[in-house]
Each structure stands twice: as C-alpha cells, then as structure tokens.
Design a protein around this motif. Sequence first.
Motif, PDB file in Angstrom:
ATOM      1  N   ARG A 152     -20.128   7.891  31.498  1.00 29.29           N
ATOM      2  CA  ARG A 152     -19.318   7.237  30.471  1.00 29.29           C
ATOM      3  C   ARG A 152     -19.677   5.757  30.406  1.00 29.29           C
ATOM      4  O   ARG A 152     -19.919   5.120  31.429  1.00 29.29           O
ATOM      5  N   GLY A 153     -19.706   5.204  29.198  1.00 24.90           N
ATOM      6  CA  GLY A 153     -19.997   3.788  29.042  1.00 24.90           C
ATOM      7  C   GLY A 153     -21.454   3.499  28.756  1.00 24.90           C
ATOM      8  O   GLY A 153     -21.971   2.455  29.170  1.00 24.90           O
ATOM      9  N   VAL A 154     -22.126   4.402  28.034  1.00 22.65           N
ATOM     10  CA  VAL A 154     -23.524   4.177  27.665  1.00 22.65           C
ATOM     11  C   VAL A 154     -23.613   2.927  26.784  1.00 22.65           C
ATOM     12  O   VAL A 154     -22.796   2.727  25.888  1.00 22.65           O
ATOM     13  N   GLN A 155     -24.594   2.083  27.043  1.00 25.51           N
ATOM     14  CA  GLN A 155     -24.716   0.818  26.328  1.00 25.51           C
ATOM     15  C   GLN A 155     -25.121   1.031  24.873  1.00 25.51           C
ATOM     16  O   GLN A 155     -25.772   2.026  24.524  1.00 25.51           O
ATOM     17  N   LEU A 156     -24.723   0.064  24.040  1.00 17.32           N
ATOM     18  CA  LEU A 156     -24.942   0.168  22.605  1.00 17.32           C
ATOM     19  C   LEU A 156     -26.413   0.359  22.254  1.00 17.32           C
ATOM     20  O   LEU A 156     -26.765   1.200  21.412  1.00 17.32           O
ATOM     21  N   ALA A 157     -27.288  -0.402  22.893  1.00 14.36           N
ATOM     22  CA  ALA A 157     -28.716  -0.303  22.581  1.00 14.36           C
ATOM     23  C   ALA A 157     -29.253   1.096  22.888  1.00 14.36           C
ATOM     24  O   ALA A 157     -30.076   1.639  22.133  1.00 14.36           O
ATOM     25  N   VAL A 158     -28.768   1.690  23.974  1.00 16.79           N
ATOM     26  CA  VAL A 158     -29.193   3.045  24.347  1.00 16.79           C
ATOM     27  C   VAL A 158     -28.677   4.056  23.321  1.00 16.79           C
ATOM     28  O   VAL A 158     -29.388   4.988  22.935  1.00 16.79           O
ATOM     29  N   LEU A 204     -31.885  10.996  29.104  1.00 11.97           N
ATOM     30  CA  LEU A 204     -30.738  11.167  28.214  1.00 11.97           C
ATOM     31  C   LEU A 204     -31.022  12.309  27.247  1.00 11.97           C
ATOM     32  O   LEU A 204     -31.977  12.255  26.469  1.00 11.97           O
ATOM     33  N   ILE A 205     -30.198  13.357  27.287  1.00  7.26           N
ATOM     34  CA  ILE A 205     -30.438  14.523  26.444  1.00  7.26           C
ATOM     35  C   ILE A 205     -29.261  14.858  25.538  1.00  7.26           C
ATOM     36  O   ILE A 205     -29.352  15.759  24.697  1.00  7.26           O
ATOM     37  N   GLY A 206     -28.158  14.139  25.683  1.00  7.67           N
ATOM     38  CA  GLY A 206     -26.998  14.397  24.831  1.00  7.67           C
ATOM     39  C   GLY A 206     -26.077  13.198  24.782  1.00  7.67           C
ATOM     40  O   GLY A 206     -26.077  12.364  25.697  1.00  7.67           O
ATOM     41  N   LEU A 207     -25.293  13.115  23.706  1.00  7.63           N
ATOM     42  CA  LEU A 207     -24.452  11.930  23.527  1.00  7.63           C
ATOM     43  C   LEU A 207     -23.302  12.261  22.589  1.00  7.63           C
ATOM     44  O   LEU A 207     -23.472  12.970  21.593  1.00  7.63           O
ATOM     45  N   THR A 208     -22.131  11.766  22.924  1.00  2.00           N
ATOM     46  CA  THR A 208     -21.018  11.773  21.982  1.00  2.00           C
ATOM     47  C   THR A 208     -20.300  10.432  22.085  1.00  2.00           C
ATOM     48  O   THR A 208     -20.341   9.776  23.133  1.00  2.00           O
ATOM     49  N   TYR A 209     -19.677  10.031  20.990  1.00  2.00           N
ATOM     50  CA  TYR A 209     -18.880   8.801  21.011  1.00  2.00           C
ATOM     51  C   TYR A 209     -17.449   9.190  20.697  1.00  2.00           C
ATOM     52  O   TYR A 209     -17.159   9.779  19.640  1.00  2.00           O
ATOM     53  N   ALA A 210     -16.544   8.886  21.630  1.00  7.19           N
ATOM     54  CA  ALA A 210     -15.144   9.284  21.506  1.00  7.19           C
ATOM     55  C   ALA A 210     -14.270   8.059  21.275  1.00  7.19           C
ATOM     56  O   ALA A 210     -14.379   7.059  21.991  1.00  7.19           O
ATOM     57  N   ILE A 211     -13.413   8.156  20.269  1.00  7.78           N
ATOM     58  CA  ILE A 211     -12.435   7.108  19.989  1.00  7.78           C
ATOM     59  C   ILE A 211     -11.040   7.695  20.179  1.00  7.78           C
ATOM     60  O   ILE A 211     -10.670   8.664  19.520  1.00  7.78           O
TER      61      ILE A 211
END
Length: 289
Positions: A152-158, A204-211
């Motif tokens: 959790r907390g992947v940086q914006l640039a990544v 890195l093989i997957g990503l979600t952004y949760a609000i």
Amino acid sequence: MDNEKIDFRKWDSCINKSANGTLYAYSWFLDSTCEKWDALISDQYEAVMPLPMIKRKGKWRLSVLSIISQLGVFSTQPVSEDILNQFLQKIPSKFKRWEIPLNALNPRGLHCYQYSNAYVHSKDLIYPAEVQQYMAKSSSLTDKGEDMTVSRGVQLAVIINFVLRMYGRKIKQREILALRRLLSFSSRFGFGNAYGVYSSTNNLIGLTYAIRFRNRVYMLFSLADSTADRKKVFQVLLNRLYKDFEKQDLVLECSARSDEELIEVLNTNGFSSTPFAIVKQKRKFLGLW
C-alpha cells in the motif's frame, strides 16, 4: 450555470443529502478531473447536474473522461423521468453529439435519447476479511505456486508509469493530467491510497487506487499486467482491501469498465451488479428526430 457562479458549499451539500450521491459528483472530484465544468441547478440546489467539458480545437465540448463513472442528476428528492428529462433538455444546444453517464438511481429509457447500459459492482465490507476470502476460495499463490505480495502507498510516479505501460497510446494526455491531479489531491488529504501487487521477482503486475469517502470505498481503477495471472492479481487486491476495511459499515464499489476477467472475479466474490445508463443525444436527420 457557469462554474464561477456555483456555490460549492451548497453543491456538495446537495450531493451529501442525495440518495444517489456519489464520489464522482463532488466539486473537488470534478475540479480534479475536468478541464472545466459547468452545471444545471434548480430549486436552490435541491437538484443539480454537472456538465464536464474538454477543450478541443479551441471550443469547449461536453465530454466525460473514463475515470468518471457516474454523473447525471442528483437530488434531495427522488429523480423522476420528468425531472431527468427537464435537465437533459436544458443542456445548452451549443454542445453537439454529447454522451453522459447517468447514475444508478436515474431513470432509463427516455424516448428522446439513445441509451447503453453500464454496471457498478458493490459489496458490503461488514464481514471479517477471513470470511470474505473463504467465500471467494482465494489465496495469494498463482497456479504455478508463485507468491504475490501487496504493497500500500505506491508512489505517484510509479502509478503513472504503470498506467502508461498498460494503456500505451490508448490513454490521452488530458486523462493522465486528470489522474495526476486526482491522486495528488486525494492522497494529500489522506483518503486515497494506491495498492500494488508484486510478483515473486518483485515486478509490479497489478494496481488499484482506492478512495474512502463517506460510507464507501471506491476502486477508482484496477489494472493487471496481461503477462500475469490477471484474475489472481485482482483477487489478491481484493483480499488486501478486505483486510484494511474489514468489519466496517462500508460498501466496496468497483466500475469494471468491460474488463471481463475483473468482472468474473467480482462475481466470484459476491459483488452485486447495478445497471446505470449512458445517455447519448440522438442525431438529427433533416431537422427531425
């Protein structure tokens, strides 16, 4: 009403009081994701409808970026077909060939417009994480026995680099800029977080952004590398969200955007699917509908 004249306090209050109020309609979300947005407002902000725009060839056009899932009419009272029709008829005639997503509580099928269906997927988070995972019969292992981990907390640039890698030329520069603004704003104020899935070789093989906003957790987007076990990646992301938000009176919401593998995983996890309409202005022929 022009954006400069909108009372944003009254606007957000209307969204708060609306039974169909959703993240995408709040002024801060629209400010972050739209180049410009005006609005239709009636009865002292008892009913509102945002009009997001982009500038193309020197002209403002009514257009909604893919990151915005549901808009339409939001009201402190139930939205009838008549009310919805009144708002749609008030869209300025200078906008041609527009297409706008409504929300799940807006009526569908007005005869003057063309419609297509989209779906929002949702699930209660009141159960413990172990129960949620057991129901989905999930683990963090791929079919090859390789382990996946979630950070959790992947940086914006990544995040931006991964989005560009997944979409390539399909994503436009204005969408990347909107994504940067939204992620910067939500993370700065502490209600947005990126979750990244890493392979056993630390790729890195997957990503979600949760609000998390009010009583919901929105999976704003969910991506998985085509070279990975995509369904397993999505399941691992869900498992982490179950853990972080377990036993809370929250609803997890996801717009799958026609990703069949993601939809299959959501169905396996017991998400309910609620339709909402995407309304499109009918084209005129010889001055007639």
